[in-house]
Design a protein around this motif. Structure first.
Motif, PDB file in Angstrom:
ATOM      1  N   THR A   1      -8.587  -9.655   0.842  1.00  0.00           N
ATOM      2  CA  THR A   1      -9.722  -9.103   1.509  1.00  0.00           C
ATOM      3  C   THR A   1     -10.809  -8.638   0.528  1.00  0.00           C
ATOM      4  O   THR A   1     -10.502  -8.684  -0.907  1.00  0.00           O
ATOM      5  CB  THR A   1      -9.299  -7.735   2.444  1.00  0.00           C
ATOM      6  OG1 THR A   1      -8.895  -6.749   1.364  1.00  0.00           O
ATOM      7  CG2 THR A   1      -8.309  -8.330   3.424  1.00  0.00           C
ATOM      8  N   GLU A   2     -11.828  -8.219   0.831  1.00  0.00           N
ATOM      9  CA  GLU A   2     -12.761  -7.839  -0.032  1.00  0.00           C
ATOM     10  C   GLU A   2     -12.351  -6.521  -0.808  1.00  0.00           C
ATOM     11  O   GLU A   2     -12.552  -6.285  -1.838  1.00  0.00           O
ATOM     12  CB  GLU A   2     -14.190  -7.493   0.667  1.00  0.00           C
ATOM     13  CG  GLU A   2     -15.193  -8.587   1.084  1.00  0.00           C
ATOM     14  CD  GLU A   2     -15.396  -9.397   0.023  1.00  0.00           C
ATOM     15  OE1 GLU A   2     -15.820  -8.928  -0.930  1.00  0.00           O
ATOM     16  OE2 GLU A   2     -15.621 -10.668   0.109  1.00  0.00           O
ATOM     17  N   GLN A   3     -11.603  -5.579  -0.042  1.00  0.00           N
ATOM     18  CA  GLN A   3     -11.138  -4.603  -0.523  1.00  0.00           C
ATOM     19  C   GLN A   3     -10.109  -4.873  -1.744  1.00  0.00           C
ATOM     20  O   GLN A   3     -10.077  -4.065  -2.754  1.00  0.00           O
ATOM     21  CB  GLN A   3     -10.455  -3.689   0.259  1.00  0.00           C
ATOM     22  CG  GLN A   3      -9.695  -2.270  -0.152  1.00  0.00           C
ATOM     23  CD  GLN A   3      -8.823  -1.535   0.940  1.00  0.00           C
ATOM     24  OE1 GLN A   3      -8.443  -2.032   2.132  1.00  0.00           O
ATOM     25  NE2 GLN A   3      -8.860  -0.312   0.528  1.00  0.00           N
ATOM     26  N   ASP A   4      -9.276  -5.979  -1.596  1.00  0.00           N
ATOM     27  CA  ASP A   4      -8.494  -6.409  -2.527  1.00  0.00           C
ATOM     28  C   ASP A   4      -9.023  -6.897  -3.974  1.00  0.00           C
ATOM     29  O   ASP A   4      -9.057  -6.579  -4.994  1.00  0.00           O
ATOM     30  CB  ASP A   4      -7.542  -7.651  -2.081  1.00  0.00           C
ATOM     31  CG  ASP A   4      -6.966  -7.250  -1.155  1.00  0.00           C
ATOM     32  OD1 ASP A   4      -6.138  -6.204  -1.238  1.00  0.00           O
ATOM     33  OD2 ASP A   4      -6.428  -8.258  -0.168  1.00  0.00           O
TER      34      ASP A   4
ATOM     35  N   GLY B   1     -12.344 -13.166 -12.100  1.00  0.00           N
ATOM     36  CA  GLY B   1     -12.019 -13.927 -13.460  1.00  0.00           C
ATOM     37  C   GLY B   1     -10.585 -13.899 -13.880  1.00  0.00           C
ATOM     38  O   GLY B   1     -10.215 -14.216 -15.110  1.00  0.00           O
ATOM     39  N   LEU B   2      -9.776 -13.559 -13.145  1.00  0.00           N
ATOM     40  CA  LEU B   2      -8.146 -13.437 -13.193  1.00  0.00           C
ATOM     41  C   LEU B   2      -7.582 -14.892 -12.861  1.00  0.00           C
ATOM     42  O   LEU B   2      -8.504 -15.586 -11.934  1.00  0.00           O
ATOM     43  CB  LEU B   2      -7.547 -12.549 -12.366  1.00  0.00           C
ATOM     44  CG  LEU B   2      -7.900 -10.942 -12.745  1.00  0.00           C
ATOM     45  CD1 LEU B   2      -7.383 -10.187 -11.496  1.00  0.00           C
ATOM     46  CD2 LEU B   2      -7.305 -10.666 -14.150  1.00  0.00           C
ATOM     47  N   SER B   3      -6.848 -15.449 -13.478  1.00  0.00           N
ATOM     48  CA  SER B   3      -6.080 -16.592 -13.360  1.00  0.00           C
ATOM     49  C   SER B   3      -5.072 -16.371 -11.875  1.00  0.00           C
ATOM     50  O   SER B   3      -4.749 -15.167 -11.568  1.00  0.00           O
ATOM     51  CB  SER B   3      -5.285 -16.980 -14.313  1.00  0.00           C
ATOM     52  OG  SER B   3      -3.975 -16.167 -14.404  1.00  0.00           O
ATOM     53  N   VAL B   4      -4.834 -17.631 -11.198  1.00  0.00           N
ATOM     54  CA  VAL B   4      -3.958 -17.593 -10.194  1.00  0.00           C
ATOM     55  C   VAL B   4      -2.682 -17.058 -10.295  1.00  0.00           C
ATOM     56  O   VAL B   4      -2.091 -15.932  -9.878  1.00  0.00           O
ATOM     57  CB  VAL B   4      -3.939 -18.974  -9.549  1.00  0.00           C
ATOM     58  CG1 VAL B   4      -2.831 -18.879  -8.697  1.00  0.00           C
ATOM     59  CG2 VAL B   4      -5.121 -19.497  -8.858  1.00  0.00           C
TER      60      VAL B   4
ATOM     61  N   GLY C   1      -7.370 -18.912  -4.761  1.00  0.00           N
ATOM     62  CA  GLY C   1      -8.481 -19.640  -5.689  1.00  0.00           C
ATOM     63  C   GLY C   1      -9.904 -18.746  -5.742  1.00  0.00           C
ATOM     64  O   GLY C   1     -10.462 -18.763  -6.791  1.00  0.00           O
ATOM     65  N   GLU C   2     -10.311 -18.286  -4.554  1.00  0.00           N
ATOM     66  CA  GLU C   2     -11.544 -17.740  -4.462  1.00  0.00           C
ATOM     67  C   GLU C   2     -11.673 -16.495  -5.014  1.00  0.00           C
ATOM     68  O   GLU C   2     -12.741 -15.964  -5.882  1.00  0.00           O
ATOM     69  CB  GLU C   2     -11.879 -17.441  -3.103  1.00  0.00           C
ATOM     70  CG  GLU C   2     -12.301 -18.702  -2.203  1.00  0.00           C
ATOM     71  CD  GLU C   2     -12.212 -18.724  -0.569  1.00  0.00           C
ATOM     72  OE1 GLU C   2     -13.218 -19.202  -0.365  1.00  0.00           O
ATOM     73  OE2 GLU C   2     -11.631 -17.932  -0.134  1.00  0.00           O
ATOM     74  N   VAL C   3     -10.477 -15.679  -5.088  1.00  0.00           N
ATOM     75  CA  VAL C   3     -10.257 -14.295  -5.731  1.00  0.00           C
ATOM     76  C   VAL C   3     -10.318 -14.537  -7.189  1.00  0.00           C
ATOM     77  O   VAL C   3     -10.667 -13.747  -8.006  1.00  0.00           O
ATOM     78  CB  VAL C   3      -8.945 -13.382  -5.282  1.00  0.00           C
ATOM     79  CG1 VAL C   3      -8.825 -12.268  -5.823  1.00  0.00           C
ATOM     80  CG2 VAL C   3      -9.263 -13.207  -3.699  1.00  0.00           C
TER      81      VAL C   3
END
Length: 142
Positions: free
Chosen positions: A45-48, A15-18, A8-10
């Motif tokens: 991760t932040e890298q992701d 701006g991408l949906s789950v 959810g945070e990502v």
């Protein structure tokens, strides 16, 4: 683990949906498999997040999914294939430049049409613009 992000945070940050994030994972577009928590939840991760930002810009600019998949695979392989990566990116850049040229041509036509209509409206001669019943030269009518 510190700095882990939920799906959810990502989604919120990219701006991408789950659903789209799961699609990227299924299509093997990420640089590494997404780690799972002890409870089975995805832990990004932040890298992701950084990689997803690149992927979304490439997709937004029209890169075919097959090319994005190939690019991701090359990046995952690590050093030694930079020429192949460069070839993919150059090919995509060429396609985007061609699209931009086509859009510029479309914009030129639209700008010309706006000018014709603005002039006709200002002169009070807009009646009959592109009226097929008016007769005469359609281009001259606007």
């Amino acid at each position: 683990m510190p700095n882990e992000l939920s799906i959810g945070e990502v989604a919120e940050r990219t701006g991408l949906s789950v659903h789209a994030l799961r699609f990227y994972e299924r299509e093997n577009l990420l640089l590494a498999p997404v780690r799972r928590t002890a409870g089975g939840r995805r832990a990004y991760t932040e890298q992701d997040v950084d990689w997803l930002a690149i992927c979304t810009r490439l997709r937004d600019s029209g890169m075919p999914l097959a090319d994005l998949r190939a690019f991701a695979a090359l990046v995952r392989e690590g050093p030694g294939n930079e020429e192949q990566r460069l070839a993919l990116l150059r090919g995509h850049r060429n396609r985007v430049q061609a699209q931009l040229a086509e859009l510029r041509s479309c914009l030129d036509l639209i700008t010309w049409k706006v000018g014709v209509y603005e002039q006709r409206v200002a002169e009070g001669t807009a009646t009959g613009v592109w009226d097929p019943t008016a007769g005469g030269d359609a281009a001259a009518r606007g």
